[in-house]
Write a protein that holds these residues in place. Structure first.
Motif, PDB file in Angstrom:
ATOM      1  N   CYS A  13       0.897  -1.242  -0.031  1.00 21.54           N
ATOM      2  CA  CYS A  13      -0.104  -0.060  -0.048  1.00 21.54           C
ATOM      3  C   CYS A  13       1.075   1.305  -0.051  1.00 21.54           C
ATOM      4  CB  CYS A  13      -0.795  -0.014   1.359  1.00 21.54           C
ATOM      5  SG  CYS A  13      -2.124   1.345   1.274  1.00 21.54           S
ATOM      6  N   LEU A  14       0.905   2.264  -0.972  1.00 21.61           N
ATOM      7  CA  LEU A  14       1.706   3.254  -1.188  1.00 21.61           C
ATOM      8  C   LEU A  14       0.718   4.475  -0.663  1.00 21.61           C
ATOM      9  CD1 LEU A  14       2.777   3.077  -4.823  1.00 21.61           C
ATOM     10  CD2 LEU A  14       4.197   2.706  -2.731  1.00 21.61           C
ATOM     11  N   LEU A  15       1.296   5.023   0.606  1.00 22.61           N
ATOM     12  CA  LEU A  15       0.442   6.041   1.371  1.00 22.61           C
ATOM     13  C   LEU A  15       0.629   7.328   0.747  1.00 22.61           C
ATOM     14  CD1 LEU A  15       1.515   4.908   5.070  1.00 22.61           C
ATOM     15  CD2 LEU A  15      -0.400   4.451   3.542  1.00 22.61           C
ATOM     16  N   GLY A  16       1.535   7.574  -0.228  1.00 20.82           N
ATOM     17  CA  GLY A  16       1.634   8.846  -0.938  1.00 20.82           C
ATOM     18  C   GLY A  16       2.164   9.933  -0.076  1.00 20.82           C
ATOM     19  N   LEU A  17       2.045  11.147  -0.514  1.00 18.83           N
ATOM     20  CA  LEU A  17       2.551  12.366   0.163  1.00 18.83           C
ATOM     21  C   LEU A  17       1.876  12.772   1.432  1.00 18.83           C
ATOM     22  CD1 LEU A  17       3.865  14.306  -3.005  1.00 18.83           C
ATOM     23  CD2 LEU A  17       5.219  12.854  -1.249  1.00 18.83           C
ATOM     24  N   THR A  18       0.472  12.569   1.356  1.00 20.55           N
ATOM     25  CA  THR A  18      -0.529  13.045   2.228  1.00 20.55           C
ATOM     26  C   THR A  18      -1.787  12.096   2.486  1.00 20.55           C
ATOM     27  OG1 THR A  18      -1.632  15.165   3.044  1.00 20.55           O
ATOM     28  CG2 THR A  18      -1.667  14.626   0.660  1.00 20.55           C
ATOM     29  N   ASP A  19      -2.192  12.482   3.759  1.00 23.83           N
ATOM     30  CA  ASP A  19      -3.456  11.811   4.082  1.00 23.83           C
ATOM     31  C   ASP A  19      -4.603  12.769   3.547  1.00 23.83           C
ATOM     32  OD1 ASP A  19      -2.482   9.219   4.438  1.00 23.83           O
ATOM     33  OD2 ASP A  19      -2.040   9.813   6.494  1.00 23.83           O
ATOM     34  N   ASP A  20      -4.502  13.867   3.399  1.00 27.46           N
ATOM     35  CA  ASP A  20      -5.568  14.796   3.238  1.00 27.46           C
ATOM     36  C   ASP A  20      -6.339  14.603   1.872  1.00 27.46           C
ATOM     37  OD1 ASP A  20      -7.277  17.108   3.369  1.00 27.46           O
ATOM     38  OD2 ASP A  20      -5.805  18.440   3.967  1.00 27.46           O
ATOM     39  N   PRO A  21      -7.634  14.377   1.937  1.00 24.02           N
ATOM     40  CA  PRO A  21      -8.046  14.035   0.633  1.00 24.02           C
ATOM     41  C   PRO A  21      -8.473  15.470  -0.020  1.00 24.02           C
ATOM     42  CG  PRO A  21      -9.663  14.113   2.311  1.00 24.02           C
ATOM     43  CD  PRO A  21      -8.535  14.076   3.007  1.00 24.02           C
ATOM     44  N   GLU A  22      -8.401  16.496   0.591  1.00 26.25           N
ATOM     45  CA  GLU A  22      -8.417  17.973  -0.247  1.00 26.25           C
ATOM     46  C   GLU A  22      -7.158  18.427  -0.839  1.00 26.25           C
ATOM     47  OE1 GLU A  22      -9.676  20.652   2.872  1.00 26.25           O
ATOM     48  OE2 GLU A  22     -11.553  19.795   3.092  1.00 26.25           O
ATOM     49  N   LEU A  23      -6.138  17.784  -0.636  1.00 24.78           N
ATOM     50  CA  LEU A  23      -4.811  18.014  -1.115  1.00 24.78           C
ATOM     51  C   LEU A  23      -4.532  17.149  -2.525  1.00 24.78           C
ATOM     52  CD1 LEU A  23      -2.349  18.685   1.744  1.00 24.78           C
ATOM     53  CD2 LEU A  23      -3.562  20.527   0.101  1.00 24.78           C
ATOM     54  N   GLN A  24      -5.312  16.094  -2.449  1.00 24.39           N
ATOM     55  CA  GLN A  24      -5.023  15.160  -3.542  1.00 24.39           C
ATOM     56  C   GLN A  24      -5.229  15.795  -4.839  1.00 24.39           C
ATOM     57  OE1 GLN A  24      -3.908  12.156  -3.127  1.00 24.39           O
ATOM     58  NE2 GLN A  24      -3.902  12.209  -1.107  1.00 24.39           N
ATOM     59  N   PRO A  25      -6.291  16.469  -5.265  1.00 24.02           N
ATOM     60  CA  PRO A  25      -6.343  16.899  -6.542  1.00 24.02           C
ATOM     61  C   PRO A  25      -5.354  17.995  -6.811  1.00 24.02           C
ATOM     62  CG  PRO A  25      -8.496  17.057  -5.317  1.00 24.02           C
ATOM     63  CD  PRO A  25      -7.598  16.585  -4.335  1.00 24.02           C
ATOM     64  N   LEU A  26      -4.898  18.797  -5.842  1.00 19.60           N
ATOM     65  CA  LEU A  26      -3.774  19.605  -6.139  1.00 19.60           C
ATOM     66  C   LEU A  26      -2.565  18.712  -6.402  1.00 19.60           C
ATOM     67  CD1 LEU A  26      -2.443  22.609  -5.915  1.00 19.60           C
ATOM     68  CD2 LEU A  26      -2.252  22.084  -3.397  1.00 19.60           C
ATOM     69  N   ILE A  27      -2.332  17.756  -5.704  1.00 17.28           N
ATOM     70  CA  ILE A  27      -1.105  17.034  -6.036  1.00 17.28           C
ATOM     71  C   ILE A  27      -1.322  16.205  -7.248  1.00 17.28           C
ATOM     72  CG2 ILE A  27       0.208  14.899  -5.083  1.00 17.28           C
ATOM     73  CD1 ILE A  27      -0.686  15.693  -2.226  1.00 17.28           C
ATOM     74  N   PHE A  28      -2.417  15.932  -7.598  1.00 15.82           N
ATOM     75  CA  PHE A  28      -2.644  15.194  -8.928  1.00 15.82           C
ATOM     76  C   PHE A  28      -2.141  16.185  -9.964  1.00 15.82           C
ATOM     77  CE2 PHE A  28      -5.197  14.355 -12.546  1.00 15.82           C
ATOM     78  CZ  PHE A  28      -4.944  12.956 -12.756  1.00 15.82           C
ATOM     79  N   SER A  29      -2.824  17.349  -9.980  1.00 12.19           N
ATOM     80  CA  SER A  29      -2.407  18.747 -10.847  1.00 12.19           C
ATOM     81  C   SER A  29      -1.272  18.833 -11.023  1.00 12.19           C
ATOM     82  CB  SER A  29      -3.311  19.565 -10.790  1.00 12.19           C
ATOM     83  OG  SER A  29      -4.779  19.208 -10.726  1.00 12.19           O
ATOM     84  N   LEU A  30      -0.615  19.013  -9.861  1.00  8.55           N
ATOM     85  CA  LEU A  30       0.873  19.423  -9.837  1.00  8.55           C
ATOM     86  C   LEU A  30       1.884  18.399 -10.573  1.00  8.55           C
ATOM     87  CD1 LEU A  30       3.052  21.460  -8.741  1.00  8.55           C
ATOM     88  CD2 LEU A  30       2.867  20.439  -6.579  1.00  8.55           C
ATOM     89  N   PHE A  31       1.792  16.999 -10.175  1.00 11.02           N
ATOM     90  CA  PHE A  31       2.613  16.114 -10.631  1.00 11.02           C
ATOM     91  C   PHE A  31       2.348  15.712 -12.101  1.00 11.02           C
ATOM     92  CE2 PHE A  31       3.874  15.227  -6.199  1.00 11.02           C
ATOM     93  CZ  PHE A  31       4.905  14.706  -6.256  1.00 11.02           C
ATOM     94  N   LEU A  32       0.952  15.981 -12.561  1.00 10.37           N
ATOM     95  CA  LEU A  32       0.637  15.658 -13.713  1.00 10.37           C
ATOM     96  C   LEU A  32       1.314  16.724 -14.590  1.00 10.37           C
ATOM     97  CD1 LEU A  32      -0.869  14.404 -16.303  1.00 10.37           C
ATOM     98  CD2 LEU A  32      -2.753  15.791 -15.650  1.00 10.37           C
ATOM     99  N   CYS A  33       1.466  17.953 -14.299  1.00 11.48           N
ATOM    100  CA  CYS A  33       2.055  19.167 -14.980  1.00 11.48           C
ATOM    101  C   CYS A  33       3.573  18.902 -14.973  1.00 11.48           C
ATOM    102  CB  CYS A  33       1.619  20.338 -14.439  1.00 11.48           C
ATOM    103  SG  CYS A  33       0.116  20.960 -14.745  1.00 11.48           S
TER     104      CYS A  33
END
Length: 312
Positions: A13-33
């Motif tokens: 299970c990869l926990l990622g950079l944060t557990d905060d669900p509100e930050l997930q869209p921001l992280i997704f957009s940032l890493f995609l860019c």
């Protein structure tokens, strides 16, 4: 916790950079860019070097090899992270995790070796300019890249084969955004002494030998440059400036990740620090090599003129 045989393990299970669900869209957009910029920038360098006969030199051959390695490094880690965020599924299979860790080791090791090879190329160009074309012939250039690939592959396979001997417990959560070898070893319930010895031994060799070669090359480069005229000094340093910047970024961020893992007990903070080493470096390399390089800038302009007619 009772150890289980590795063949019985279904997934990590990869926990990622944060557990905060509100930050997930921001992280997704940032890493995609960042991933798209990495792909576009490095692909443009490869296309420019391939299409422009003026850039068919050892320096740009090694640069295109480095760009290809940067694409592979980013592709090894970022797409899986984006898929996990998009599907809200943090799982990764046991086989998939070991494969990702192996490829991450392979391409980071290859980049390490290529930077040393590029330093040797600059050493020959500046310290032995009259013999440059004889020494850095196409056969040697290809051989150096293949040798770097071979050494990096052996390094990655050795760690992977050692990791296959480990047994794991029921807690298989990796506090990272990709499967890092050190985190996999920490999850093992079996004895990891030999794995840790191998990690430190190979890290010392892979960091020490190429870095020593780079330092040796630049000591001789600086010594030769100091004996040149002012115009020659500027030209020599301009050809080495981009490489020095990339070397400083690569080793500086790598050392920063190591320091972060030593001074903090939070694996998440170490994971955030490793973003610089495993993602940002690959994104910035094309900018470093093109912004102050007149030959690359001109080649990209010519490529910009060729692509529209080719695509139409």
């Amino acid at each position: 916790m009772k150890p289980t045989n590795q063949t019985a393990i279904l997934e990590f299970c990869l926990l990622g950079l944060t557990d905060d669900p509100e930050l997930q869209p921001l992280i997704f957009s940032l890493f995609l860019c960042m991933y798209l910029v990495t792909l576009l920038g490095n692909l443009l360098i490869i296309l420019a070097v391939t299409s422009d006969s003026h850039l068919h030199t050892p320096m740009y051959f090694f640069l295109s090899s480095l760009s290809f390695t940067d694409i592979c490094t980013s592709t090894t880690t970022i797409p899986k992270m984006l898929v996990n965020i998009q599907t809200q599924d943090q799982s990764v299979t046991y086989t998939g995790c070991l494969c990702q860790a192996s490829f991450a080791l392979l391409f980071s090791g290859l980049e390490n070796c290529l930077l040393a090879v590029m330093a040797y190329d600059r050493y020959v160009a500046i310290c032995h300019p009259l013999r440059y074309t004889v020494i850095m012939n196409p056969r040697l250039c290809v051989l150096l890249v293949l040798l770097s690939l071979f050494v990096s592959t052996v390094h990655a396979l050795l760690h992977t084969l050692m990791a296959l001997q480990l047994s794991f417990c029921t807690d298989l959560e990796i506090p990272h955004f990709f499967c890092e070898l050190a985190q996999i070893i920490k999850l093992a319930c079996s004895d990891t002494l030999s794995n840790n010895i191998l990690v430190y031994l190979m890290a010392g060799l892979f960091a020490g030998v190429p870095l020593s070669g780079i330092i040796f090359s630049y000591i001789h480069i600086v010594s030769s440059v100091l004996r040149m005229s002012s115009g020659g000094k500027y030209k020599a340093f301009s050809t080495c400036g981009s490489h020095l910047a990339v070397v400083s970024l690569f080793y500086g961020t790598g050392f920063g990740v190591y320091i972060s893992s030593v001074v903090t007990d939070s694996p998440r903070k170490t994971a955030v620090a490793s973003v610089m080493y495993s993602v940002v470096t690959q994104m910035l390399n094309p900018f470093i090599y093109t912004l102050r390089n007149r030959d690359m800038t001109e080649a990209l302009r010519r490529l910009n003129g060729i692509l529209p007619s080719f695509l139409s």
